[in-house]
Design an enzyme around this catalytic site. Structure first.
Site, PDB file in Angstrom:
ATOM      1  N   TYR A   1       1.426  89.469  50.460  1.00 46.04           N
ATOM      2  CA  TYR A   1       0.018  89.137  50.190  1.00 46.04           C
ATOM      3  C   TYR A   1      -0.240  87.672  50.507  1.00 46.04           C
ATOM      4  CZ  TYR A   1       1.270  86.855  45.704  1.00 46.04           C
ATOM      5  OH  TYR A   1       1.780  86.026  44.735  1.00 46.04           O
ATOM      6  N   CYS A   2      -1.505  87.385  50.817  1.00 46.03           N
ATOM      7  CA  CYS A   2      -1.965  86.004  50.978  1.00 46.03           C
ATOM      8  C   CYS A   2      -3.214  85.835  50.113  1.00 46.03           C
ATOM      9  CB  CYS A   2      -2.200  85.656  52.447  1.00 46.03           C
ATOM     10  SG  CYS A   2      -3.373  86.727  53.315  1.00 46.03           S
ATOM     11  N   TRP A   3      -4.135  84.966  50.506  1.00 41.46           N
ATOM     12  CA  TRP A   3      -5.283  84.678  49.641  1.00 41.46           C
ATOM     13  C   TRP A   3      -6.188  85.885  49.461  1.00 41.46           C
ATOM     14  CZ3 TRP A   3      -7.135  82.146  45.853  1.00 41.46           C
ATOM     15  CH2 TRP A   3      -8.512  82.034  45.643  1.00 41.46           C
TER      16      TRP A   3
ATOM     17  N   SER B   1      -0.890  87.170  55.679  1.00 34.19           N
ATOM     18  CA  SER B   1      -0.029  88.286  55.296  1.00 34.19           C
ATOM     19  C   SER B   1       0.008  89.355  56.382  1.00 34.19           C
ATOM     20  CB  SER B   1      -0.495  88.893  53.973  1.00 34.19           C
ATOM     21  OG  SER B   1      -1.839  89.317  54.047  1.00 34.19           O
TER      22      SER B   1
ATOM     23  N   TYR C   1      -4.364  87.925  46.918  1.00 30.18           N
ATOM     24  CA  TYR C   1      -4.311  87.321  45.589  1.00 30.18           C
ATOM     25  C   TYR C   1      -5.632  87.508  44.845  1.00 30.18           C
ATOM     26  CZ  TYR C   1      -4.574  83.870  41.906  1.00 30.18           C
ATOM     27  OH  TYR C   1      -4.776  83.266  40.688  1.00 30.18           O
TER      28      TYR C   1
END
Length: 372
Positions: free
Chosen positions: A116-118, A124, A145
């Site tokens: 995962y990323c933001w 991601s 996130y």
């Protein structure tokens, strides 16, 4: 990439150096509820983003570190989106290659990473694409996130009102936190707010060498802890105001704490003093640190009182300082504030003690746990 593989993820059965159909890769939207199904959770954000808050148990494998992220962002604003993407793509490729060469080199084909990323975007997505080319059944967390953060807020709002709380209160020096920890060792369910907040909840509450977490990380830890409780059993918690150091209790939890039944520790002053001198002995090692903490009370107490406390601090006279602090500040504050914080204080069950030694705390914990 061999013909038949799509640029936005590998089509089923298509991985580097393998024949079609050799590996069955799934590719479906992955949500927070799916987290337990994965071998590892990878946070592809920068170290600074990870430090602010992250999914519990996630490891940080940034595709852009803090400085790279800053450079790419500056290029995007000052030059062009194209130049920023070109620069960022090279950085991302190098960083992903580094992670594959080091941390993930020994992982078997059955390994299932979730990345995962933001907000579940390019960072991601790039990582997942490369992992799927290798042949791992890598997935991307839908919403990133931000989806996790929404889950934390939703779970706190849903589960906090269901907690069967019993609130432990008592004047400063009543060893409430240590009693709760003894109760936990004895098998009780305990929500240790001060441990999660890394603060003892008073003007002297900072823990040396341990900064408090961010508000978001605090709420994540709260949610993770509460999710483990059996809602049919009592959960013991210490009475706290809305704020613990710089952190704020989420409103659903604070409201539940205020309305819950109360048990009050009534310890003698000598017992409280002996406990504080043992538990806060480190304050006598750094007079200036103690003076700086006491300066936060300058608007609440007479100048003469604070001057005497500073003198005692400079002379390493911790006993008279703490006793005066109890009698002049903490006890009056407790008498004024507990009724506001605890709606059921007048119906509190009272437990008297004159022993707050380690053995006395263990015995007190057993007495409190046995109350009906």
């Amino acid at each position: 990439m061999r013909k038949g593989c799509e640029s936005n993820g590998i089509r089923h059965g298509c991985s580097v150096g393998e024949k079609p159909g050799a590996v069955a890769l799934s590719h479906k939207p992955t949500t927070v509820e799916d987290l337990p199904a994965f071998s590892v959770i990878i946070d592809a954000r920068s170290p600074a983003e990870y430090a602010l808050d992250h999914i519990p148990g996630a490891i940080n494998c940034p595709v852009l570190d803090d400085e790279e992220r800053r450079v790419v962002g500056t290029t995007y604003v000052q030059v062009s989106a194209f130049e920023a993407r070109k620069m960022g793509a090279a950085m991302v490729a190098r960083n992903i290659a580094h992670h594959l060469d080091t941390q993930f080199r020994g992982q078997p084909r059955e390994w299932r990473p979730l990345v995962y990323c933001w907000r579940g975007g390019m960072r991601s997505g790039s990582f997942v694409n490369v992992m799927r080319m290798v042949g791992w059944d890598a997935q991307q967390l839908q919403g990133g996130y931000k989806a996790w953060r929404a889950h934390v807020v939703q779970q706190l709002a849903q589960r906090a009102p269901q907690l069967c709380l019993k609130v432990l209160c008592g004047p400063t020096g009543s060893a409430k936190t240590q009693v709760l920890r003894a109760m936990e060792r004895q098998g009780q369910q305990v929500l240790d707010l001060e441990a999660l907040a890394v603060h003892r909840g008073s003007v002297l509450g900072d823990i040396p060498g341990q900064p408090q977490p961010s508000q978001k990380a605090f709420e994540t830890a709260l949610m993770d802890h509460i999710a483990r409780f059996d809602l049919a059993r009592t959960v013991w918690v210490e009475a706290e105001s809305r704020r613990i150091g710089k952190l704020t209790l989420p409103e659903p939890l604070h409201a539940r704490l205020r309305e819950s039944p109360v048990v009050e520790i009534a310890a003698t002053l000598p017992a409280r003093m002996a406990y504080l001198l043992r538990d806060y002995a480190w304050l006598g090692d750094d007079p200036q640190l103690l003076i700086d903490k006491l300066s936060g009370l300058s608007e609440l107490l007479p100048k003469e009182t604070l001057a005497q406390w500073r003198t005692w601090a400079q002379q390493h006279e911790l006993a008279p300082l703490l006793e005066s602090l109890l009698l002049r500040h903490y006890d009056p504050l407790y008498a004024r504030s507990q009724g506001r914080h605890l709606e059921r204080l007048e119906q509190a069950q009272r437990v008297d003690t004159d022993d707050l030694s380690p053995e006395g705390i263990d015995a007190l914990a057993q007495r409190i746990a046995s109350l009906h």
